[in-house]
Scaffold this active site. Sequence first.
Site, PDB file in Angstrom:
ATOM      1  N   TYR A 135      12.552 -32.341  32.470  1.00  0.00           N
ATOM      2  CA  TYR A 135      11.893 -32.312  33.830  1.00  0.00           C
ATOM      3  C   TYR A 135      12.347 -33.348  35.113  1.00  0.00           C
ATOM      4  CZ  TYR A 135       7.708 -30.878  32.054  1.00  0.00           C
ATOM      5  OH  TYR A 135       6.874 -29.582  31.444  1.00  0.00           O
ATOM      6  N   LYS A 201      12.555 -33.350  18.455  1.00  0.00           N
ATOM      7  CA  LYS A 201      13.746 -32.454  17.911  1.00  0.00           C
ATOM      8  C   LYS A 201      14.762 -32.813  17.420  1.00  0.00           C
ATOM      9  CE  LYS A 201      13.239 -28.019  17.225  1.00  0.00           C
ATOM     10  NZ  LYS A 201      12.976 -27.693  15.970  1.00  0.00           N
ATOM     11  N   ASP A 236       8.516 -28.909  15.979  1.00  0.00           N
ATOM     12  CA  ASP A 236       8.174 -27.609  15.650  1.00  0.00           C
ATOM     13  C   ASP A 236       6.637 -27.710  14.455  1.00  0.00           C
ATOM     14  OD1 ASP A 236      10.067 -28.151  14.504  1.00  0.00           O
ATOM     15  OD2 ASP A 236      10.868 -26.012  13.857  1.00  0.00           O
ATOM     16  N   ASP A 260       4.060 -31.987  26.959  1.00  0.00           N
ATOM     17  CA  ASP A 260       4.096 -31.300  28.077  1.00  0.00           C
ATOM     18  C   ASP A 260       3.219 -30.038  27.400  1.00  0.00           C
ATOM     19  OD1 ASP A 260       2.813 -30.241  30.452  1.00  0.00           O
ATOM     20  OD2 ASP A 260       5.094 -29.454  31.523  1.00  0.00           O
TER      21      ASP A 260
END
Length: 365
Positions: A135, A201, A236, A260
């Site tokens: 971002y 992640k 995930d 987000d």
Amino acid sequence: MEKINILYIEGDGIGPYIMQAAMKVWNSAIDYVFNGKKKIIWKEIYAGKKALEKFGELLPQETLDLLKEYKIGIKGPLETPVGSGYRSLNVALRQKLDLYACIRPVKYIKGIEAPVKNPENVDIIIFRENTEDVYAGIEWEEDSKESNILIDFLNKNLGVNLNKASIGIKPISEYKTKRLMRKTIKYAIENNRKKITIVHKGNIMKYTEGNFRKWCYEVAKELKDKNIEVDDIIADNMFQQLLLNPKNFDILITPNLNGDYLSDAAAAQIGGIGIVPGANIGDEIALFEPTHGTAPGIKNPEMANPTSLILSGVMMFEYMGFKEVAYLIRNSIEKTILEGYATIDIAKNKGLSAKEYAEKIIENF
Ligand code: NAI
């Protein structure tokens, strides 16, 4: 009579409609609790389409200066074009004012038609890093001068083998991760929360998201309150666990992009993003805003749901120390929805307009 100065940005799309409804509720609640002894003086500041019409620019310096001076504000959603055009004004506000913590509480409100069997099991607070990650807006288009220079440099100096491509850069730093984790822990202590889960992640992006995890744990070691547990989960799996075992989660701390995605997914589980509020908070300035965007798909903007914005205001009143006002509005929203009055996105029967729904909330004080 004491005057309380608050800045507001109306927003694009459904923004003006939900802002008008929300202001009715906020003003009436202040009146009700303080019996006319306090009054909000709303000062409009500009960003987005209205700013462009009035000042010829999308985010005037005056808006940033006033937010720095007043230190508190609330905003409606702002449009960001996809693929080309100007960069997100929301991201610009967060970066320029260093509003590094995006806080989104996701809690079921009784009476709402939710898509899962036990939505009442969802009661989580998402702490999303707000200034870094992909971002940061550092990206170049395939075959641009900049992406070609960068690819050439990477191939020659850093042993990679990249062909022509669009390139985005994902910075995640120790300083910015640690300050977010400290804020999250402080919140957990002050709000009697029991667990913080780091969502990352880091198995794939070892030095960005992997270090996000590591730095959060390093701060957790400073934690004196041993009643707060800290663990972590790969992003995930988080999406699966949120649906299967929402009770296992209390506070989630996440890098920008994961946060987000997760906040919309979590919101959907309790009935949609029309009801989940948000706050962007730095060390000095706080800017409150709904989770959702300008909702261009809603044909009649008068029918949009103002709950997310009203509850963002509730977060603002809590932040300002007006606990009774926050309590009054929250209870009244619950009562109103339980009675079957709501906008069409969450109503069981006929949907009210934002204005009619706001009036019902006020009647229920
Ligand atoms: P969106 O959040 O505007 O809409 C997604 C879905 O939720 C749509 O089906 C919409 O109808 C529904 N929805 C959203 N708010 C609602 C409300 N108050 N009441 C009832 N239903 C509601 O997301 P979308 O369509 O992806 O983005 C539209 C624009 O908003 C884009 O320009 C995007 O960049 C911007 N946006 C701005 C945000 C902000 O200002 N913080 C956040 C998210 C998107």
